[in-house]
Design an enzyme around this catalytic site. Structure first.
Site, PDB file in Angstrom:
ATOM      1  N   GLY A   1     -56.654  77.513   0.268  1.00 52.45           N
ATOM      2  CA  GLY A   1     -58.056  77.848   0.066  1.00 52.45           C
ATOM      3  C   GLY A   1     -58.588  78.875   1.043  1.00 52.45           C
ATOM      4  O   GLY A   1     -59.398  79.731   0.679  1.00 52.45           O
ATOM      5  N   ILE A   2     -58.165  78.795   2.322  1.00 55.73           N
ATOM      6  CA  ILE A   2     -58.646  79.751   3.323  1.00 55.73           C
ATOM      7  C   ILE A   2     -58.206  81.160   2.938  1.00 55.73           C
ATOM      8  O   ILE A   2     -59.003  82.115   2.991  1.00 55.73           O
ATOM      9  CB  ILE A   2     -58.132  79.387   4.724  1.00 55.73           C
ATOM     10  CG1 ILE A   2     -58.697  78.034   5.170  1.00 55.73           C
ATOM     11  CG2 ILE A   2     -58.504  80.469   5.730  1.00 55.73           C
ATOM     12  CD1 ILE A   2     -58.077  77.496   6.447  1.00 55.73           C
TER      13      ILE A   2
ATOM     14  N   ARG B   1     -53.284  76.193  13.182  1.00 50.91           N
ATOM     15  CA  ARG B   1     -52.865  75.234  14.194  1.00 50.91           C
ATOM     16  C   ARG B   1     -52.228  76.000  15.352  1.00 50.91           C
ATOM     17  O   ARG B   1     -51.486  76.966  15.143  1.00 50.91           O
ATOM     18  CB  ARG B   1     -51.874  74.214  13.628  1.00 50.91           C
ATOM     19  CG  ARG B   1     -52.480  73.197  12.663  1.00 50.91           C
ATOM     20  CD  ARG B   1     -53.426  72.240  13.380  1.00 50.91           C
ATOM     21  NE  ARG B   1     -53.907  71.171  12.516  1.00 50.91           N
ATOM     22  CZ  ARG B   1     -55.023  71.212  11.799  1.00 50.91           C
ATOM     23  NH1 ARG B   1     -55.775  72.313  11.834  1.00 50.91           N
ATOM     24  NH2 ARG B   1     -55.398  70.183  11.069  1.00 50.91           N
TER      25      ARG B   1
ATOM     26  N   ASP C   1     -58.641  80.300  17.427  1.00 52.12           N
ATOM     27  CA  ASP C   1     -59.537  79.147  17.355  1.00 52.12           C
ATOM     28  C   ASP C   1     -58.764  77.879  17.684  1.00 52.12           C
ATOM     29  O   ASP C   1     -59.359  76.842  17.957  1.00 52.12           O
ATOM     30  CB  ASP C   1     -60.166  79.029  15.965  1.00 52.12           C
ATOM     31  CG  ASP C   1     -61.158  77.874  15.892  1.00 52.12           C
ATOM     32  OD1 ASP C   1     -62.112  77.867  16.702  1.00 52.12           O
ATOM     33  OD2 ASP C   1     -60.971  76.980  15.047  1.00 52.12           O
TER      34      ASP C   1
ATOM     35  N   GLU D   1     -53.604  72.189  23.316  1.00 53.63           N
ATOM     36  CA  GLU D   1     -55.006  72.061  22.936  1.00 53.63           C
ATOM     37  C   GLU D   1     -55.509  70.682  23.338  1.00 53.63           C
ATOM     38  O   GLU D   1     -54.879  69.691  22.978  1.00 53.63           O
ATOM     39  CB  GLU D   1     -55.170  72.263  21.426  1.00 53.63           C
ATOM     40  CG  GLU D   1     -56.622  72.371  20.984  1.00 53.63           C
ATOM     41  CD  GLU D   1     -56.750  72.718  19.502  1.00 53.63           C
ATOM     42  OE1 GLU D   1     -57.432  71.948  18.783  1.00 53.63           O
ATOM     43  OE2 GLU D   1     -56.175  73.733  19.068  1.00 53.63           O
TER      44      GLU D   1
ATOM     45  N   HIS E   1     -61.570  75.436  18.768  1.00 52.50           N
ATOM     46  CA  HIS E   1     -61.363  74.750  17.494  1.00 52.50           C
ATOM     47  C   HIS E   1     -62.706  74.490  16.809  1.00 52.50           C
ATOM     48  O   HIS E   1     -63.020  73.364  16.410  1.00 52.50           O
ATOM     49  CB  HIS E   1     -60.602  73.439  17.687  1.00 52.50           C
ATOM     50  CG  HIS E   1     -59.766  73.069  16.488  1.00 52.50           C
ATOM     51  ND1 HIS E   1     -58.547  72.474  16.585  1.00 52.50           N
ATOM     52  CD2 HIS E   1     -59.995  73.220  15.161  1.00 52.50           C
ATOM     53  CE1 HIS E   1     -58.048  72.244  15.376  1.00 52.50           C
ATOM     54  NE2 HIS E   1     -58.917  72.696  14.494  1.00 52.50           N
TER      55      HIS E   1
ATOM     56  N   ALA F   1     -63.916  76.669  14.182  1.00 52.10           N
ATOM     57  CA  ALA F   1     -64.044  77.477  12.972  1.00 52.10           C
ATOM     58  C   ALA F   1     -64.922  76.780  11.944  1.00 52.10           C
ATOM     59  O   ALA F   1     -65.538  77.417  11.093  1.00 52.10           O
ATOM     60  CB  ALA F   1     -62.672  77.767  12.374  1.00 52.10           C
TER      61      ALA F   1
END
Length: 347
Positions: free
Chosen positions: A179-180, A260, A284, A289, A308, A310
């Site tokens: 989808g992105i 990721r 992002d 992390e 993170h 977005a």
């Protein structure tokens, strides 16, 4: 945005889901439906607003909410941090037939999915639900890098050196075809770019100039002005962008990761940035992390890091609620689910 109708104020959704090839999945067998539990009671900030909005999504779709017991057949799981607890719930409740997970990526549940996979149990994710806000963030990061915003924002004296690159008519490579990627294709249309999609399986993506499989990634990197990572994290995609791939990119190219952190080798990226082998990078997501204070990536040349973010809980909550309603209706009617997880592929 709100609109007033008579005596009520109704929310107009800010975003909508954007799906890849998985419009709805007929691969998952019809499962036994029944009451649905919403867990855990204490969940992540990512589901801000409490579980009430998600419980309402279940009820509005006709679902019956219950405490977890021998009659429960569906489970809405609202935490990505408590994956071990989910594993315990699944192990002790073999009567469950459907589990809805809260995120598009399911890498945090990899061990649970592997251990819990069995005939008659379907997992669905939020894949495609958050595509619009994430793609919007990726576009913003791309423009910021090409116009050297990280450098400009940190400057404490007037920099009259005329530097900056236009996005118009550039070659944009998007790794991932979900989808992105589909939303980015739409957002990038005004810039008249030439888009190449890199995906795991063969098949043309509408709107892209070309679509290639992952084994051809190194072939397209030398021609790419922008590389945007929007792929799922699996054992096969860990460090998909490493020293070799960065060496193939143009010195004027930028790298954007909104998927990721482990998809990119952080050490190799820091070296490539500081040696000016690429123009810049926007992350992002990072590896590790959260990115620790003092990590070399913080001070790398022309790097832009967002924590993170977005998408935010205010953006994702209504989108997750909509996915829950859609899949509760499918669960009860026997129709195909949306966002079925392939437990073997890992997404």
């Amino acid at each position: 945005m709100k609109i007033r109708q008579k005596d009520c104020v109704c929310e107009i959704p800010q975003h909508a889901a954007v799906l890849g090839d998985e419009r709805a999945s007929n691969a998952a067998p019809r499962v036994e439906s029944g009451p649905i539990a919403v867990l855990p009671e204490s969940h992540d900030d990512s589901t801000r607003g409490g579980s009430e909005v998600f419980r309402s999504a279940v009820s509005d779709a006709g679902g019956v909410i219950t405490e977890l017991n021998e009659n429960t057949r569906g489970l809405i799981w609202l935490s990505y941090k408590k994956s071990a607890e989910l594993g315990e719930v699944l192990a002790s409740n073999p009567q469950l037939t459907w589990v809805q997970l809260p995120w598009a990526g399911v890498d945090a549940y990899a061990d649970v999915l592997a251990a819990s996979a069995r005939p008659g149990l379907v997992f669905t994710s939020a894949k495609g639900s958050y595509a619009q806000p994430v793609a919007e963030h990726a576009l913003g990061m791309t423009l910021a890098l090409m116009r050297l915003f990280p450098r400009r924002a940190r400057a404490q004296s007037w920099d009259a050196v005329p530097k900056g690159i236009s996005l118009y008519r550039k070659n944009v490579t998007i790794i991932g075809a979900g989808g992105i990627a589909r939303e980015l294709i739409r957002l990038l249309q005004p810039f008249d770019v030439r888009i190449t999609i890199v995906r795991r399986s063969a098949g043309q993506v509408p709107g892209a100039f070309s679509t290639v499989t992952t084994d051809r990634l190194k072939k397209v990197l030398p021609e790419s002005d922008v590389v945007i990572i929007a792929a799922a994290l699996t054992p096969d995609t860990t460090h998909l962008i490493g020293a070799q791939e960065l060496a193939l990119m143009k010195p004027s190219a930028v790298l954007v990761n909104i998927a990721r952190g482990p998809l990119v080798d952080s050490a190799a990226l820091v070296e490539a940035l500081n040696q000016e082998r690429i123009l810049g990078a926007a992350m992002d997501v990072t590896e590790p992390e959260p990115l620790p204070d003092g990590h070399p990536l913080w001070s790398a040349r022309n790097v832009l890091i967002t924590p993170h973010m977005a998408d935010t809980p205010d953006m994702t909550a209504p989108l997750l609620a909509d996915r829950i309603s859609t899949n509760v209706a499918a669960f009860l009617s026997g129709k195909p689910f949306v966002g079925v997880v392939d437990t073997e592929a890992g997404y």
